[in-house]
Design an enzyme around this catalytic site. Structure first.
Site, PDB file in Angstrom:
ATOM      1  N   CYS B 163       0.874  -1.154   0.067  1.00  0.00           N
ATOM      2  CA  CYS B 163      -0.252  -0.076   0.031  1.00  0.00           C
ATOM      3  C   CYS B 163       0.883   1.206   0.097  1.00  0.00           C
ATOM      4  O   CYS B 163       0.097   2.359   0.142  1.00  0.00           O
ATOM      5  CB  CYS B 163      -0.882  -0.078   1.194  1.00  0.00           C
ATOM      6  SG  CYS B 163      -1.952  -1.577   0.954  1.00  0.00           S
ATOM      7  N   HIS B 294      -0.843   7.997   6.604  1.00  0.00           N
ATOM      8  CA  HIS B 294      -1.307   6.712   6.248  1.00  0.00           C
ATOM      9  C   HIS B 294      -2.578   6.280   6.796  1.00  0.00           C
ATOM     10  O   HIS B 294      -3.509   5.912   5.994  1.00  0.00           O
ATOM     11  CB  HIS B 294      -0.292   5.475   6.547  1.00  0.00           C
ATOM     12  CG  HIS B 294      -0.487   4.457   5.786  1.00  0.00           C
ATOM     13  ND1 HIS B 294      -0.759   3.990   4.600  1.00  0.00           N
ATOM     14  CD2 HIS B 294      -0.797   3.036   6.148  1.00  0.00           C
ATOM     15  CE1 HIS B 294      -0.785   2.943   4.202  1.00  0.00           C
ATOM     16  NE2 HIS B 294      -1.180   2.136   5.269  1.00  0.00           N
ATOM     17  N   HIS B 329      -9.492   2.849   2.096  1.00  0.00           N
ATOM     18  CA  HIS B 329      -8.061   2.504   1.675  1.00  0.00           C
ATOM     19  C   HIS B 329      -8.105   2.069   0.315  1.00  0.00           C
ATOM     20  O   HIS B 329      -8.244   0.852  -0.032  1.00  0.00           O
ATOM     21  CB  HIS B 329      -7.625   1.402   2.919  1.00  0.00           C
ATOM     22  CG  HIS B 329      -6.113   1.226   2.648  1.00  0.00           C
ATOM     23  ND1 HIS B 329      -5.300   1.740   1.551  1.00  0.00           N
ATOM     24  CD2 HIS B 329      -5.246   0.640   3.779  1.00  0.00           C
ATOM     25  CE1 HIS B 329      -4.002   1.462   1.845  1.00  0.00           C
ATOM     26  NE2 HIS B 329      -3.758   0.823   3.008  1.00  0.00           N
TER      27      HIS B 329
END
Lengths: 329, 405
Positions: B163, B294, B329
């Site tokens: 990611c 994040h 996400h």
């Protein structure tokens, strides 16, 4: 900054292809590969075959280079691994439970990282304690050369002092069915190759022998494939590498399975490198797709056939050329 | 360390997200704190414990791309190509050729195609897969789709770093442009919502029941999501020479690996990456006005990220917010959206909010999550954090556009 290869590690397929049940076809496999014995049961349990092959090649490359990983250097050693689409078999093994279990989220947690293309690079970093720049590159059959290019850029930009650069290809059920559908009935192969790349001065200072210089790597999108396109790409990359065509002893490439591309490749390479031996390695390793170019590179180093050119074309529209040169003692 | 020969600026933004498509739509939605979360419709979610995600429900690639034949490409590749098209148009660039690099990041590539093949193997047993699904699968096609859409024939690669993939691609693009290898690069990331990814995060206990609340005392996880994000990077000389609008400057970046755990983050390693990113960018912590976190909304990520931020910034940490509160996400695209948000933050003078945030978490003391609503503020330097499975960390720093008059 001159980048050199100071270690190589390989997992070669057996030299004779084996028959497999349809929809798989015959393939050159690493019949004796035992990930559990080589990496330990826990690591083998968490990682699919592609990852295991890559990790073993990485370990062998570190050993070959004599590069000992310590608390002093681990933050500055990176990993770049290549894959075409991750382990399709790993994804299928993980995801089949979403269809076959009573509830779709009742999957095996230990295999969840199979869905992530970069899991082998993370796993290699954990196994060998490498905390430097870590990445995965996907460029179809040009993957191995793209990995070299990525490692060169990372080293030149000072993100790491050494990079383990490798790629693997597995021969397993779904992965092989897919390959046969997408790329035709060529004899498939599996294996892995990894190299330690670092600056020439870094290798010299540490007393590591430079096996070859990565003189130039070019990975680019192309609008189409013609003999001229291949010849120009090779000539341009040789120019950047400072190597003249008559000096090149061998050119390694892979048949793409697309007739027009392969014809253009044959005549383009013959035109650009008339004196170089043409090597495809397909009779020895089959088509190792994303690992093919790096296994070929390992073979060229074994035979000390330098300067050498490695070419990888992806009929989807990518052309890649690497020039490897000898390094004076 | 090699000294950069060129300053690198951002001149085009291409977000394809659940809250807005295109720079202005996305900017407006982020300022408004819009949510892109809905019940999953791209696959049958009925048996799952958790059923919400951030799908780009109205994504119609045919309306966005001008060159690609949409039927030839998978969903993630079309996100990448659409984002690249939007970014190129936003930058006012038309003629891309041999000297434009295209770099795209992804976590799982065209994994929806693997899901479709697996379902067919589940139902019918082993067989050759659908040739169209097989042809679309290679992950290298994400960057190729973007390159072919804009007509670029320079260096083209697809990256994964779980990611943190888009930041890896943007960082690599920065290296190519700053070192003079190419004058222009288009970089970002793309991923598509999939049954397998959703099952993985559900099984790991990482999914929120219905709402993603990063940095909240009661946060209960992340939501899977999708989209495409691309940015145009070019040398300052090139941008000034053609009179382009400059959103921001990329000051530098750092990449590292925890080499610690397959899925859990590690605070010391993240702090080390922040330190390296700041040092490589020539920025001191007091100059940073915003950290685009994040911020997944899991208990562990937000605690570890806050700990790392405090260890680098001390008591005076800048504002920290999470786009994942709005988007979910988006995996390999996530840090691409973060980079776009940072470019907008420095150019338009605002700090995106963390929506759904109700209660401060005493464990995250010292972190200001910009709860609820956007804050108008001058942002001199913005830091974009990205961490991934396998311990991948990539952090990029953005500064305000250089004064060129």
């Amino acid at each position: 900054m001159h980048i050199v290869i100071s270690g190589r590690g390989t997992v070669w397929p057996d030299p004779v292809p084996q028959a497999h049940t349809p929809p798989s076809g015959p393939a050159f496999t690493v019949g004796s590969f035992d990930g559990e014995a080589l990496l330990g049961r826990r690591t083998a349990q968490y990682n699919h075959r592609s990852a295991q092959l890559a990790m073993v090649a990485c370990g062998r490359a570190l050993d070959d280079a004599g590069l000992e990983v310590t608390d002093e250097n681990r933050d500055r050693i990176g990993v770049t691994l290549g894959t075409a689409a991750g382990s399709v078999t790993g994804m299928v093994e993980f995801g089949m439970d979403t269809f076959s279990q009573p509830r779709p989220h009742m999957v095996a947690a230990a295999k969840s990282s199979h869905c992530v293309l970069s899991s082998p690079a993370g796993a290699a970093a954990i196994t060998y304690g490498l905390r430097g720049a870590n990445a995965t590159v996907a460029s179809g059959p040009a993957t191995g050369l793209a990995v070299l290019r990525h490692a060169v850029v990372i080293l030149r930009a000072g993100h790491a002092d050494a990079v383990l650069a490798g790629a693997s290809e597995e021969f397993t059920g779904p992965t092989s069915w897919l390959a046969r559908t997408a790329r035709g009935e060529q004899v498939q192969g599996e294996g892995a190759a990894a190299f330690v790349l670092e600056g020439r001065e870094s290798a010299r200072a540490a007393g590591r022998k430079a096996l070859a210089a990565v003189a130039a790597v070019d990975v680019r999108a192309v609008p189409g494939f013609s003999a001229g396109q291949f010849a120009e790409s090779v000539a341009r990359t040789l120019g950047r590498a400072g190597v003249s065509a008559p000096d090149v002893s061998a050119v390694a490439f892979r048949h793409t399975g697309v007739a027009e591309v392969d014809e253009a490749q044959h005549s383009g390479l013959a035109r650009a490198l008339p004196g170089a031996a043409q090597v495809t390695d397909e009779k020895r390793i089959g088509d190792c797709y994303s690992a093919h170019a790096l296994l070929q590179l390992a073979g060229l180093l074994d035979e000390a056939a330098l300067p050498a050119v490695v070419v990888a074309a992806d009929p989807d529209g990518l052309l890649s050329v690497a020039v490897l040169n000898g390094v004076p003692e | 360390m090699v000294v950069a020969v060129h300053r690198v600026v951002i001149t085009g933004l291409g977000p394809v997200s659940s809250i807005g498509i295109g720079a202005d739509g996305f900017s407006h939605a982020v300022r408004m704190g819009k949510s892109g979360i809905s019940r999953i419709s791209s696959f049958d979610v009925s048996g799952f414990e958790h059923q919400m995600a951030g799908e780009v429900a109205d994504f119609d690639a045919a309306e966005l791309v001008t060159r690609l034949n949409v039927a030839d490409w998978g969903r993630a590749s079309l996100f990448a190509a659409s984002a690249a098209r939007l970014a190129a148009d936003d930058a006012g660039l038309q003629d891309f050729g041999d000297d434009t690099a295209v770099l795209m990041g992804t976590t799982s590539g065209e994994i929806p195609n693997v899901v479709a093949m697996t379902e067919s193997w589940h139902l019918n047993g082993p067989a050759a897969p659908d040739p169209a699904l097989a042809a679309q699968l290679p992950a290298g096609r994400l960057a190729l789709a973007a390159a072919q859409e804009i007509g670029a024939t320079g260096e083209t690669m697809t990256f994964s770093a779980a990611c943190a993939a888009a930041n890896c691609a943007i960082g690599y693009a920065y290296d190519l442009v700053s070192s003079g290898e190419v004058p222009v690069a288009v970089a970002g990331g793309a991923d598509a919502v999939s049954r397998f990814t959703h099952a993985a995060f559900n099984r790991l206990g990482a999914l929120a029941k219905d709402t993603c609340r990063p940095f909240d005392r009661d946060r209960d996880g992340m939501l899977t999501a999708e989209g495409g994000a691309a940015l145009v990077l070019e040398t300052l000389e090139s941008a000034v020479g053609r009179g382009a609008r400059i959103y921001a400057e990329i000051l530098g970046y750092a990449v590292s690996c925890d080499a610690y755990h397959p899925s859990a983050p590690e605070p010391k390693s993240i702090a080390r990456t922040m330190d390296t990113a700041l040092r490589r960018s020539g920025v001191t912590p007091d100059e940073v006005d915003y950290i685009c976190a994040h911020g997944t909304g899991t208990r562990l990520n937000d605690r570890v990220e806050a700990q790392a931020i405090r260890s680098v910034y001390g008591e005076a940490a800048p504002s920290v917010s999470s786009l994942k509160s709005m988007l979910g996400h988006t995996m390999g695209a996530a840090s691409g959206f973060g980079s776009i948000a940072c470019a907008l933050a420095v150019s338009r003078g605002f700090i995106p909010p963390t929506i759904n945030h109700r209660h401060p978490d005493p464990e995250l003391d010292g972190i200001d999550p910009v709860a609820g609503t956007t804050r108008e503020a001058t942002v001199r330097v913005a830091q974009n954090n990205a961490f991934g499975f396998g311990g991948n960390n990539a952090i990029v720093l953005f500064g305000s556009a250089p004064c060129t008059s």
